[in-house]
Motif scaffolding. Structure first.
Motif, PDB file in Angstrom:
ATOM      1  N   ARG A 150       3.508  -6.841  -6.808  1.00 21.62           N
ATOM      2  CA  ARG A 150       3.611  -6.186  -6.297  1.00 21.62           C
ATOM      3  C   ARG A 150       3.327  -4.860  -6.752  1.00 21.62           C
ATOM      4  O   ARG A 150       4.129  -4.608  -6.962  1.00 21.62           O
ATOM      5  CB  ARG A 150       3.352  -6.969  -4.825  1.00 21.62           C
ATOM      6  CG  ARG A 150       5.600  -6.276  -5.007  1.00 21.62           C
ATOM      7  CD  ARG A 150       6.415  -7.177  -3.255  1.00 21.62           C
ATOM      8  NE  ARG A 150       7.257  -6.823  -3.473  1.00 21.62           N
ATOM      9  CZ  ARG A 150       8.166  -7.748  -2.191  1.00 21.62           C
ATOM     10  NH1 ARG A 150       7.534  -8.340  -1.007  1.00 21.62           N
ATOM     11  NH2 ARG A 150       8.738  -7.333  -1.915  1.00 21.62           N
ATOM     12  N   ARG A 156      -9.692  -3.070   1.262  1.00 20.66           N
ATOM     13  CA  ARG A 156      -9.956  -4.027   1.627  1.00 20.66           C
ATOM     14  C   ARG A 156      -9.748  -5.410   0.518  1.00 20.66           C
ATOM     15  O   ARG A 156      -9.078  -5.240  -0.684  1.00 20.66           O
ATOM     16  CB  ARG A 156     -11.250  -4.366   2.417  1.00 20.66           C
ATOM     17  CG  ARG A 156     -11.366  -3.509   3.363  1.00 20.66           C
ATOM     18  CD  ARG A 156     -12.571  -3.372   3.671  1.00 20.66           C
ATOM     19  NE  ARG A 156     -13.324  -2.308   4.806  1.00 20.66           N
ATOM     20  CZ  ARG A 156     -13.975  -1.252   4.463  1.00 20.66           C
ATOM     21  NH1 ARG A 156     -14.090  -0.955   3.433  1.00 20.66           N
ATOM     22  NH2 ARG A 156     -13.937  -0.118   5.392  1.00 20.66           N
ATOM     23  N   VAL A 157      -9.287  -6.518   1.157  1.00 23.48           N
ATOM     24  CA  VAL A 157      -8.905  -6.996   0.123  1.00 23.48           C
ATOM     25  C   VAL A 157     -10.165  -7.660  -0.430  1.00 23.48           C
ATOM     26  O   VAL A 157     -11.210  -7.873   0.682  1.00 23.48           O
ATOM     27  CB  VAL A 157      -8.223  -8.980   0.754  1.00 23.48           C
ATOM     28  CG1 VAL A 157      -8.456 -10.139   0.524  1.00 23.48           C
ATOM     29  CG2 VAL A 157      -6.910  -8.233   1.914  1.00 23.48           C
ATOM     30  N   VAL A 213      -8.443  -6.894  -5.705  1.00 23.03           N
ATOM     31  CA  VAL A 213      -7.418  -6.830  -4.876  1.00 23.03           C
ATOM     32  C   VAL A 213      -7.155  -8.305  -3.913  1.00 23.03           C
ATOM     33  O   VAL A 213      -8.121  -8.658  -3.572  1.00 23.03           O
ATOM     34  CB  VAL A 213      -7.538  -5.620  -3.243  1.00 23.03           C
ATOM     35  CG1 VAL A 213      -6.413  -5.819  -2.185  1.00 23.03           C
ATOM     36  CG2 VAL A 213      -7.122  -4.461  -3.743  1.00 23.03           C
ATOM     37  N   VAL A 243      -3.912  -7.802   0.911  1.00 18.72           N
ATOM     38  CA  VAL A 243      -2.534  -7.051   1.180  1.00 18.72           C
ATOM     39  C   VAL A 243      -1.352  -7.570   2.757  1.00 18.72           C
ATOM     40  O   VAL A 243      -1.950  -8.841   2.992  1.00 18.72           O
ATOM     41  CB  VAL A 243      -3.755  -6.096   1.859  1.00 18.72           C
ATOM     42  CG1 VAL A 243      -3.418  -4.555   2.811  1.00 18.72           C
ATOM     43  CG2 VAL A 243      -4.696  -5.456   0.681  1.00 18.72           C
ATOM     44  N   THR A 264       0.436  -9.804   6.497  1.00 21.52           N
ATOM     45  CA  THR A 264      -0.349  -9.772   5.530  1.00 21.52           C
ATOM     46  C   THR A 264      -1.610  -9.366   6.430  1.00 21.52           C
ATOM     47  O   THR A 264      -2.037  -9.648   7.896  1.00 21.52           O
ATOM     48  CB  THR A 264      -1.087 -11.233   5.080  1.00 21.52           C
ATOM     49  OG1 THR A 264       0.674 -12.001   4.680  1.00 21.52           O
ATOM     50  CG2 THR A 264      -2.577 -11.560   4.472  1.00 21.52           C
ATOM     51  N   VAL A 314      -5.687  -1.655   4.225  1.00 19.29           N
ATOM     52  CA  VAL A 314      -4.522  -0.736   5.119  1.00 19.29           C
ATOM     53  C   VAL A 314      -6.023   0.449   5.374  1.00 19.29           C
ATOM     54  O   VAL A 314      -6.476   0.366   4.467  1.00 19.29           O
ATOM     55  CB  VAL A 314      -3.870  -1.348   3.771  1.00 19.29           C
ATOM     56  CG1 VAL A 314      -4.598  -0.763   1.981  1.00 19.29           C
ATOM     57  CG2 VAL A 314      -2.989   0.683   4.069  1.00 19.29           C
ATOM     58  N   ALA A 373       1.816  -0.543   2.392  1.00 20.63           N
ATOM     59  CA  ALA A 373       1.494  -1.426   2.511  1.00 20.63           C
ATOM     60  C   ALA A 373       2.074  -2.434   1.179  1.00 20.63           C
ATOM     61  O   ALA A 373       1.947  -1.097  -0.378  1.00 20.63           O
ATOM     62  CB  ALA A 373      -0.068  -1.479   2.055  1.00 20.63           C
ATOM     63  N   VAL A 404       0.481  -4.362  -2.326  1.00 21.38           N
ATOM     64  CA  VAL A 404      -1.303  -4.878  -2.691  1.00 21.38           C
ATOM     65  C   VAL A 404      -0.545  -5.972  -3.962  1.00 21.38           C
ATOM     66  O   VAL A 404      -0.356  -5.356  -4.932  1.00 21.38           O
ATOM     67  CB  VAL A 404      -2.047  -3.527  -3.389  1.00 21.38           C
ATOM     68  CG1 VAL A 404      -3.339  -4.476  -3.688  1.00 21.38           C
ATOM     69  CG2 VAL A 404      -2.617  -2.482  -1.919  1.00 21.38           C
TER      70      VAL A 404
END
Length: 654
Positions: free
Chosen positions: A268, A279-280, A294, A297, A307, A311, A317, A319
């Protein structure tokens, strides 16, 4: 809710982790403050940290005070891990530098303070341990003015100091001790003070906030992380004086300050987001490389990592999905003041497994550790079965050994450490290898010129007059081969600060036999240039010559006047040179240079020579030539040797 990313930094054993635990407890995050000695501190998550009672990796945790969300980075205090501290400084909005009321301003306190000033992090000083026998906050303030900054603003007093009954109370902003310091940097406060008019607390507060943000003023409070006295004053400083994270819109900009693995061994990356959102499922480019998606997050909150779908700017955070991310990499364009350079390691050591059958497992484990800490600068020689790591100190070596045992069940031994030197080019050298000439097996012609460059400029590669005459892919392959070869110079050390220029090139264009597909046998490929370049650059290097240079530290020593003769004599025996000196009542300060490998001996002998009153601060400064070339240290090479042309052509076939 406003955000504040706050670093807790200190000399080892000053009480920074205990202070973090107390802040978390009083914010309601913990039911009881953890203990470093008992191994129950929340931020010391590694078993190794709990056993040794020291912080090894920066830890992230969060709490809320009033309407302010604070994310804390608890950093190591031991000097061997100063690079871990500097990584954290790059992402902070502000910092608390913890000083011991008993030991005062210690060497690592000075080193960290200077790093904070260099990066531009607003800082508050917290004098800890006022409940301990021997505590003297007044003496610490005097040391701060001498060793750190003249513009320190005391905002707290302590009654009953040195006892468990010690109590801290705040100093009003209109107090003469506060106004006098603030007046030095603010004209409005100065004018009122000079006219003898009463100070206005709102004006002093406004000037103090401004001074903290610019670094011209440093507030100081005191207390005890164990009893909690003085924490109210510290919280008031956090909420009232320190700058919060800016909520910037626009494209995403982030700094990667740590890479590690969770309890399941998954990789990570820890980031501080300066602007925008990540964003995811977003695809982001790290350090300009190919964008990666990604996949997860997790944002730091008082409940731990949670989770999240995204972010936001100002947050810290974790990622996942950024496989190419490395410590120090950036996304977008973070604030320029946050850019920093790590001091290089000045020692290295060979590592070998106690059980020879586990050599491959050792190499894999060290590769993972080097991924988390690139300054380890791992070198693995699969042929000779050797691994070497770069080190900042003996404690770091012990920690690596303990991590290998704890995380990978590997027992390793380290051979004695030695200085990590470099080579610098002495003069200009040229060499050329032509296609199919003199046994050259590669379908490539390369001519190179090597010449010295200014100190600190690194290795520069230029296509020279061959720009446009050679396909870009072949130019890139040549550069890769050159840079790879220069990791081991004529005597095995990395070659620094030189310019390598192409002077000649040639290749066979893409072709094939009639009515057949592309034939590598009659066409040049990138590997030809990548494999030939090391032979050419080493031949050019041999003609230009190199000098081995050893690392040299800058030292500062504070000592009693009566110890001057003994200390200067020791410095002379160790190869040091005093560049300047200054005197204060009863104390002398010497500044000079000393070979890095002698710093350990100076640190070991200084206390006896100064009756325990000497203070030593060192940092890497530069590289200097060693003795005559015939006596220069040689580093054992790894892999095929491009200096031996015939052997290279045999061992690195086309």
């Amino acid at each position: 809710m406003p955000l504040l990313n706050l670093g807790i930094v200190a000399h080892v054993d000053a009480g920074k982790t205990s202070l973090t635990e107390r802040l978390l407890y009083e914010a309601g995050v913990l039911d009881a403050p953890g203990s470093v000695d008992a191994g129950t501190a929340r931020t010391d998550s590694m078993d190794l940290e709990r056993r040794r009672g020291i912080t090894i990796r920066a830890a992230v945790t969060s709490f809320a005070v009033d309407d302010l969300a604070v994310t804390i980075l608890d950093t190591p205090g031991h000097p061997d891990f100063i690079t871990e501290v500097e990584r954290s400084l790059a992402v902070l909005d502000a910092a608390v530098l913890v000083l011991s009321g008993v030991e005062g301003v210690q060497p690592q306190s000075v080193v960290i303070w200077r790093a904070l000033q260099r990066v531009g992090v607003p800082t508050v000083l917290f004098v800890n341990k006022v409940d301990r026998a021997g505590s003297d906050a007044g003496r610490v303030v005097d040391q701060v003015r001498v060793r750190l900054t003249d513009h320190v603003v005391p905002l707290a007093d302590v009654d009953g100091e040195g006892t468990r009954a010690a109590r801290v109370h705040g100093i009003p902003l209109t107090d003469e001790r506060v106004v006098q310091v603030v007046a030095d940097v603010d004209d409005r406060v100065l004018g009122r003070w000079a006219r003898g008019e009463p100070a206005r607390s709102d004006e002093v507060l406004r000037a103090l906030r401004s001074g903290v943000r610019t670094g011209s003023l440093t507030p100081l409070v005191c207390g005890s992380a164990i009893t909690g006295t003085g924490l109210a004053e510290l919280r008031r400083v956090l909420t009232g004086l320190l700058p919060c994270a800016a909520q910037r819109r626009g494209s995403a900009a982030a700094t990667i300050f740590a890479v590690d693995r969770d309890e399941k061994g998954r990789r990570r990356a820890w980031i501080r987001l300066w602007s925008g959102r990540i964003r995811v499922r977003d695809r982001i480019a790290v350090a300009g490389r190919r964008p990666e998606r990604v996949t997860e997050v997790a944002v730091s909150t008082p409940r731990g990592l949670q989770t999240s779908e995204a972010v936001a700017a100002g947050e810290v955070a974790v990622v996942r999905g950024l496989s190419g991310a490395r410590v120090g990499d950036t996304v977008g364009e973070p604030p320029r003041r946050r850019l920093h350079r790590f001091a290089p390691a000045t020692m290295h050591a060979l590592v070998e497994p106690v059980d020879p059958a586990r050599r491959s497992a050792l190499f894999t484990a060290l590769t993972e550790l080097a991924d988390e800490d690139p300054l380890i600068d791992l070198r693995i020689d699969e042929v000779d079965g050797e691994a070497a790591v770069s080190l900042h100190g003996e404690v770091q070596r012990e920690v690596i050994a303990a991590l290998l045992e704890e995380r990978y069940a590997l027992h390793a031994r380290f051979l004695p450490t030695s200085s990590l030197c470099i080579e610098r080019v002495s003069g200009v050298g040229e060499a050329v290898e032509r296609i199919r000439a003199d046994g050259n097996p590669y379908l490539a012609t390369i001519g190179l010129r090597v010449e010295p460059a200014p100190v600190g400029s690194g290795v520069e590669f230029s296509p020279g007059i061959e720009r446009g005459n050679l396909p870009p892919a072949f130019v890139s392959a040549t550069e890769e081969g050159v840079r790879s070869a220069l990791r081991q110079g004529l005597r095995g050390w990395p070659v620094a600060d030189c310019v390598v220029t192409m002077t000649e090139s040639g290749y066979y264009p893409r072709q094939s036999h009639a009515h057949q597909k592309f034939s590598k046998a009659m066409s040049s490929v990138g590997a030809d240039f990548r494999s030939l370049a090391p032979v050419v650059v080493m031949a050019a290097l041999a003609r230009g010559g190199t000098r081995v240079c050893q690392p040299v530290d800058r030292f500062e020593v504070e000592l009693p006047e009566d110890a001057l003769g003994a200390v200067t004599s020791l410095l002379g025996r160790l190869g040091g040179a005093v560049m300047e000196s200054a005197a204060a009542p009863g104390v002398l300060r010497l500044v000079g240079h000393l070979p890095s490998e002698q710093v350990r001996d100076l640190a070991r002998l200084l206390p006896d020579l100064t009756g325990g009153e000497g203070m030593l601060i060192t940092r890497f400064d530069h590289y200097a030539p060693t003795t005559a070339d015939g006596l220069s240290p040689v580093r054992r090479r790894t892999g095929p040797d491009p200096r031996d042309r015939v052997a290279w052509f045999r061992d690195v076939p086309r």
